[in-house]
Design an enzyme around this catalytic site. Structure first.
Site, PDB file in Angstrom:
ATOM      1  CG  PHE A  14       7.404  -0.752  -4.201  1.00  0.00           C
ATOM      2  CD1 PHE A  14       7.006  -1.889  -4.886  1.00  0.00           C
ATOM      3  CD2 PHE A  14       6.967  -0.573  -2.899  1.00  0.00           C
ATOM      4  CE1 PHE A  14       6.184  -2.833  -4.286  1.00  0.00           C
ATOM      5  CE2 PHE A  14       6.144  -1.507  -2.292  1.00  0.00           C
ATOM      6  CZ  PHE A  14       5.752  -2.644  -2.988  1.00  0.00           C
ATOM      7  CG  HIS A  19       3.262  -0.095 -10.711  1.00  0.00           C
ATOM      8  ND1 HIS A  19       2.538   0.210 -11.835  1.00  0.00           N
ATOM      9  CD2 HIS A  19       2.348  -0.557  -9.811  1.00  0.00           C
ATOM     10  CE1 HIS A  19       1.257  -0.045 -11.628  1.00  0.00           C
ATOM     11  NE2 HIS A  19       1.113  -0.505 -10.406  1.00  0.00           N
ATOM     12  CG  MET A  64       0.273   0.094  -0.944  1.00  0.00           C
ATOM     13  SD  MET A  64       2.083   0.254  -1.081  1.00  0.00           S
ATOM     14  CE  MET A  64       2.459  -1.125  -2.131  1.00  0.00           C
ATOM     15  CG  ASN A  66      -4.726  -0.477  -4.747  1.00  0.00           C
ATOM     16  OD1 ASN A  66      -3.973   0.042  -3.933  1.00  0.00           O
ATOM     17  ND2 ASN A  66      -5.385  -1.592  -4.504  1.00  0.00           N
ATOM     18  CG  ASN A 112      -5.690  -1.312 -10.470  1.00  0.00           C
ATOM     19  OD1 ASN A 112      -6.745  -1.315 -11.099  1.00  0.00           O
ATOM     20  ND2 ASN A 112      -5.021  -2.421 -10.201  1.00  0.00           N
TER      21      ASN A 112
END
EC number: 3.1.1.29
Length: 190
Positions: A14, A19, A64, A66, A112
Site C-alpha cells: 500500500f 489511500h 486497515m 476502515n 471510511n
C-alpha cells in the site's frame, strides 16, 4: 498536546498509494525532524516529540483504513488528548490532485477511515486536512483507484502537496491558530 494522525493502510503493497497519502505526510514530517514512530500500542504506531517547544503526538493506525478509529481513539484517551487538538490527514476523491482543504470539523464525506474515527471518538469536532487525489476515470472502481500507486508524473505534484500539508501542520504547531493556517494553506498547490 497536539495530535497529528495520518491515515493509510498498513503493508508494503500500500506504500505510495492514493489511500496512503496521510501516512506519507506524517512520514515526511517525521523524517524531516529525525523522529520515528517508536511506540506500538492500541493498534497504532506512534511517537511523542517536541516541536517548537510543544509536545506533539504523531499516530499512524496499524489497522486497515476502515478501522482507523480503533487505533486513534485509545491512544488519544491514554494520553488525555482532546479532539479539538487532533488533526487528521487523509485522501479525498472529491478534490482534484494538487488541492488541499483544511477544515475545523465536519462529516466523514464518505471516507471510511474518517467514519471510524468519528464513531470511536463520538464527535466530528476535530480538524482535518483533506488531500485531493481526484476521481477514477476509464471505468476504474474507487477501491482499485485509491489502492493504485501514483504515476511518476503524479508523484511530482504529490511531493509538493505532501510538503505543503507538512508545512501547514508545522505552522499550526507553531501558532495554534488553525483559522490562520486555513487561510494560508487552503487551495491548489503550485
Amino acid at each position: 498536546m497536539k495530535c497529528i494522525v495520518g491515515l493509510g493502510n498498513i503493508g508494503k503493497r500500500f506504500e505510495l498509494t492514493r489511500h496512503n497519502i496521510g501516512f506519507e505526510v506524517v512520514d515526511y514530517i517525521l523524517e524531516k525532524n529525525n523522529f520515528s514512530l517508536d511506540k506500538q500500542k492500541f493498534k497504532g504506531a506512534y511517537t511523542i516529540e517536541r516541536m517548537n517547544g510543544d509536545k506533539v503526538l504523531f499516530i499512524e493506525p496499524m489497522t486497515m483504513m476502515n478501522l482507523s478509529g480503533e487505533a486513534v481513539a485509545p491512544i488519544m484517551d491514554y494520553y488525555n488528548v482532546n479532539p479539538e487538538d487532533l488533526i487528521v490527514l487523509y485522501d479525498d476523491l472529491d478534490l482534484e490532485q494538487g488541492q488541499v482543504r483544511l477544515r475545523q470539523k465536519g462529516s466523514a464525506g464518505g471516507h471510511n477511515g474518517m467514519k471510524s474515527i468519528i464513531k470511536m471518538l463520538g464527535t466530528d469536532q476535530f480538524k482535518r486536512i483533506r488531500i485531493g487525489v481526484g476521481r477514477p476515470t476509464n471505468g476504474m472502481t474507487v477501491p482499485d483507484y485509491v489502492l493504485q500507486r501514483f504515476s511518476n508524473d503524479e508523484m511530482v505534484t504529490m511531493e509538493k502537496v505532501i510538503e505543503h500539508a507538512a508545512r501547514a501542520i508545522e505552522k499550526f504547531v507553531e501558532t495554534s491558530r488553525f483559522d490562520h493556517v486555513m487561510n494560508e494553506f487552503n487551495g491548489e498547490v503550485k
